[in-house]
Design a protein around this motif. Structure first.
Motif, mmCIF file in Angstrom:
data_model
loop_
_atom_site.group_PDB
_atom_site.id
_atom_site.type_symbol
_atom_site.label_atom_id
_atom_site.label_comp_id
_atom_site.label_asym_id
_atom_site.label_seq_id
_atom_site.Cartn_x
_atom_site.Cartn_y
_atom_site.Cartn_z
ATOM 1 N N ILE A 9 44.452 -38.958 59.573
ATOM 2 C CA ILE A 9 44.130 -37.364 59.900
ATOM 3 C C ILE A 9 42.719 -37.043 60.039
ATOM 4 C CG2 ILE A 9 44.434 -35.139 59.149
ATOM 5 C CD1 ILE A 9 47.404 -35.994 58.202
ATOM 6 N N GLY A 10 42.191 -37.774 58.711
ATOM 7 C CA GLY A 10 40.601 -37.420 58.493
ATOM 8 C C GLY A 10 39.692 -37.965 59.667
ATOM 9 N N ALA A 11 40.215 -39.194 59.999
ATOM 10 C CA ALA A 11 39.323 -40.032 61.081
ATOM 11 C C ALA A 11 39.668 -39.428 62.314
ATOM 12 C CB ALA A 11 39.951 -41.585 61.031
ATOM 13 N N ALA A 12 40.950 -38.870 62.780
ATOM 14 C CA ALA A 12 41.178 -38.152 63.956
ATOM 15 C C ALA A 12 40.284 -36.814 64.099
ATOM 16 C CB ALA A 12 42.609 -37.888 64.082
ATOM 17 N N LEU A 13 40.255 -36.260 62.978
ATOM 18 C CA LEU A 13 39.539 -34.829 62.880
ATOM 19 C C LEU A 13 38.034 -35.095 63.057
ATOM 20 C CD1 LEU A 13 41.364 -32.756 60.068
ATOM 21 C CD2 LEU A 13 41.196 -32.327 62.453
ATOM 22 N N LEU A 14 37.504 -36.186 62.585
ATOM 23 C CA LEU A 14 36.203 -36.512 62.518
ATOM 24 C C LEU A 14 35.827 -36.765 64.047
ATOM 25 C CD1 LEU A 14 33.694 -36.788 60.523
ATOM 26 C CD2 LEU A 14 34.280 -39.166 60.302
ATOM 27 N N LEU A 15 36.566 -37.560 64.596
ATOM 28 C CA LEU A 15 36.463 -38.090 65.972
ATOM 29 C C LEU A 15 36.263 -36.796 66.970
ATOM 30 C CD1 LEU A 15 36.264 -40.714 67.730
ATOM 31 C CD2 LEU A 15 38.671 -40.403 68.229
ATOM 32 N N VAL A 16 37.407 -36.011 66.788
ATOM 33 C CA VAL A 16 37.433 -34.724 67.375
ATOM 34 C C VAL A 16 36.129 -34.069 67.222
ATOM 35 C CG1 VAL A 16 38.695 -32.507 67.784
ATOM 36 C CG2 VAL A 16 40.104 -34.510 67.675
ATOM 37 N N GLY A 17 35.830 -33.561 65.973
ATOM 38 C CA GLY A 17 34.456 -32.899 65.872
ATOM 39 C C GLY A 17 33.295 -33.578 66.332
ATOM 40 N N LEU A 38 25.159 -20.283 74.804
ATOM 41 C CA LEU A 38 25.991 -19.827 73.574
ATOM 42 C C LEU A 38 27.483 -20.224 73.635
ATOM 43 C CD1 LEU A 38 24.552 -16.270 73.052
ATOM 44 C CD2 LEU A 38 24.467 -18.016 71.600
ATOM 45 N N HIS A 39 28.075 -20.408 74.845
ATOM 46 C CA HIS A 39 29.342 -20.882 75.038
ATOM 47 C C HIS A 39 29.407 -22.313 74.296
ATOM 48 C CE1 HIS A 39 31.106 -17.201 76.581
ATOM 49 N NE2 HIS A 39 30.319 -17.420 77.642
ATOM 50 N N ALA A 40 28.494 -23.189 74.917
ATOM 51 C CA ALA A 40 28.297 -24.544 74.650
ATOM 52 C C ALA A 40 28.026 -24.627 73.202
ATOM 53 C CB ALA A 40 27.200 -25.286 75.643
ATOM 54 N N GLN A 41 26.898 -23.816 72.800
ATOM 55 C CA GLN A 41 26.749 -24.276 71.254
ATOM 56 C C GLN A 41 27.820 -23.707 70.421
ATOM 57 O OE1 GLN A 41 25.414 -22.360 68.554
ATOM 58 N NE2 GLN A 41 26.340 -20.431 69.727
ATOM 59 N N GLY A 42 28.741 -22.749 70.885
ATOM 60 C CA GLY A 42 29.945 -22.300 70.212
ATOM 61 C C GLY A 42 31.105 -23.493 69.967
ATOM 62 N N LEU A 43 30.909 -24.684 70.786
ATOM 63 C CA LEU A 43 31.888 -25.409 70.506
ATOM 64 C C LEU A 43 31.362 -26.415 69.494
ATOM 65 C CD1 LEU A 43 32.246 -27.541 73.882
ATOM 66 C CD2 LEU A 43 33.899 -26.349 72.611
ATOM 67 N N ALA A 44 29.959 -26.408 69.049
ATOM 68 C CA ALA A 44 29.607 -27.024 68.039
ATOM 69 C C ALA A 44 29.641 -26.454 66.731
ATOM 70 C CB ALA A 44 28.235 -27.727 68.203
ATOM 71 N N THR A 45 29.286 -25.234 66.717
ATOM 72 C CA THR A 45 29.109 -24.458 65.506
ATOM 73 C C THR A 45 30.492 -23.740 64.993
ATOM 74 O OG1 THR A 45 28.675 -22.383 66.677
ATOM 75 C CG2 THR A 45 26.650 -23.962 66.100
ATOM 76 N N GLY A 46 31.432 -23.850 66.100
ATOM 77 C CA GLY A 46 32.853 -23.261 65.676
ATOM 78 C C GLY A 46 33.827 -24.349 65.502
ATOM 79 N N LEU A 50 34.022 -27.219 62.104
ATOM 80 C CA LEU A 50 35.423 -27.088 61.415
ATOM 81 C C LEU A 50 36.374 -28.419 61.337
ATOM 82 C CD1 LEU A 50 36.459 -23.466 62.507
ATOM 83 C CD2 LEU A 50 35.051 -24.088 60.719
ATOM 84 N N ALA A 51 36.058 -29.027 62.419
ATOM 85 C CA ALA A 51 37.237 -30.405 62.272
ATOM 86 C C ALA A 51 36.453 -31.509 61.452
ATOM 87 C CB ALA A 51 37.200 -30.732 63.791
ATOM 88 N N VAL A 52 34.927 -31.361 61.475
ATOM 89 C CA VAL A 52 34.257 -32.421 60.520
ATOM 90 C C VAL A 52 34.507 -31.974 58.950
ATOM 91 C CG1 VAL A 52 31.990 -33.137 59.857
ATOM 92 C CG2 VAL A 52 32.225 -33.149 62.487
ATOM 93 N N LEU A 53 34.555 -30.608 58.902
ATOM 94 C CA LEU A 53 34.404 -30.413 57.562
ATOM 95 C C LEU A 53 36.028 -30.617 56.972
ATOM 96 C CD1 LEU A 53 32.519 -26.955 57.272
ATOM 97 C CD2 LEU A 53 32.149 -28.930 56.105
ATOM 98 N N ALA A 54 37.260 -30.238 57.850
ATOM 99 C CA ALA A 54 38.269 -30.402 57.805
ATOM 100 C C ALA A 54 38.900 -32.032 57.589
ATOM 101 C CB ALA A 54 39.345 -30.027 58.608
ATOM 102 N N SER A 55 37.835 -32.770 58.007
ATOM 103 C CA SER A 55 38.045 -34.277 57.979
ATOM 104 C C SER A 55 37.891 -34.860 56.378
ATOM 105 C CB SER A 55 37.342 -35.026 58.880
ATOM 106 O OG SER A 55 35.991 -34.941 58.203
#
Lengths: 100, 164
Positions: A9-17, A38-46, A50-55
């Protein structure tokens, strides 16, 4: 067994992030105006961050996971506010240019 | 803000401070209380948010899973759309759309702004709770009525119970 599942799960979330952050970077470089960027940067900052942190679940370390949860709450509350501030100034700048 | 709610905020902020430090040392607790007190007092003077929604807290609490779960679904769908758009795999026409918001207090409007702002396909440009409207920049503004309907539906289904 649980450890292996958490690792996956951690690896998958990291990959997605990281994928979302890469797409975000490409979007910021490719898109023409501030609002679109702003929409594009919203992908990274949102969702990206979150996916990287959740990993962090893969670490199975309570302290690290607690920090990650606090960071997730903080990012969830501040990311929309920063996007709004930039969008608002972009709109005001656009209006001022029209007047000039 | 009543004295009780101010106290609750100080306690919550101190708890977060201690969690970040992972410490229960008396000096750290005292520092946390002082910093939280200063922060709560300053925030109150900068811009009071006004009274909290009148709905009973337990009814609002029941709506939290729908709010969190629904927002996660919105974020996932919106992330997919925005990623395709960034990669030029989805052709749309971005633009500004004004969305009327029902008469609600400042806390509810702020919650709406955060909920919408966390989804990457919408950016909140302006939020005017007094006039009851929100200006959004969306990646697909070809049908503004559909955007308005989607926003209002999302408010009704996800947020209204928690932040009416």
């Amino acid at each position: 067994m649980i450890s292996v599942v958490l690792d996956v799960i951690g690896a998958a979330l990291l990959l997605v992030g990281l994928t979302l952050m890469t797409i975000s970077l490409y979007g910021v470089l490719r898109l023409p105006d501030t609002f679109s960027q702003l929409h594009a940067q919203g992908l990274a900052t949102g969702p990206g961050v979150l996916a990287v942190l959740a990993s962090s679940v893969a670490t199975e370390n309570a302290a690290i996971i607690t920090f990650a949860v606090l960071a997730i709450v903080f990012v969830t509350l501040t990311s929309p506010v920063s996007g709004h501030a930039i969008a608002r100034s972009a709109r005001h700048r656009g209006r001022r240019r029209q007047v000039e | 803000m009543t004295r009780t709610s101010a106290l609750m905020r100080v306690v919550a902020l101190t708890a977060i401070y201690l969690l970040v430090l992972t410490s229960l040392h008396p000096g750290d607790i005292l520092t946390g209380v002082v910093l939280s007190g200063i922060f709560v007092a300053a925030a109150r003077r900068i811009r009071p948010l006004g009274p909290s929604p009148a709905a009973p807290w337990f009814r609002r609490l029941v709506g939290v899973p729908a709010l969190v779960g629904g927002t996660l679904v919105d974020v996932a769908v919106s992330t997919w759309r925005t990623a395709l758009w960034c990669l030029n795999l989805r052709r749309t026409r971005p633009g500004l759309v004004t969305v009327p918001i029902p008469a609600c207090g400042a806390p509810s409007a702020a919650a709406w702004g955060v909920r919408v702002g966390i989804t990457p396909d919408t950016v909140v440009v302006d939020l005017d709770e007094e006039r009851g409207r929100m200006l959004l920049h969306v990646i697909d503004a070809r049908d503004p009525d559909a955007v308005r309907a989607e926003q209002l539906r999302s408010y009704e289904r996800r947020q209204r119970r928690v932040f009416p």
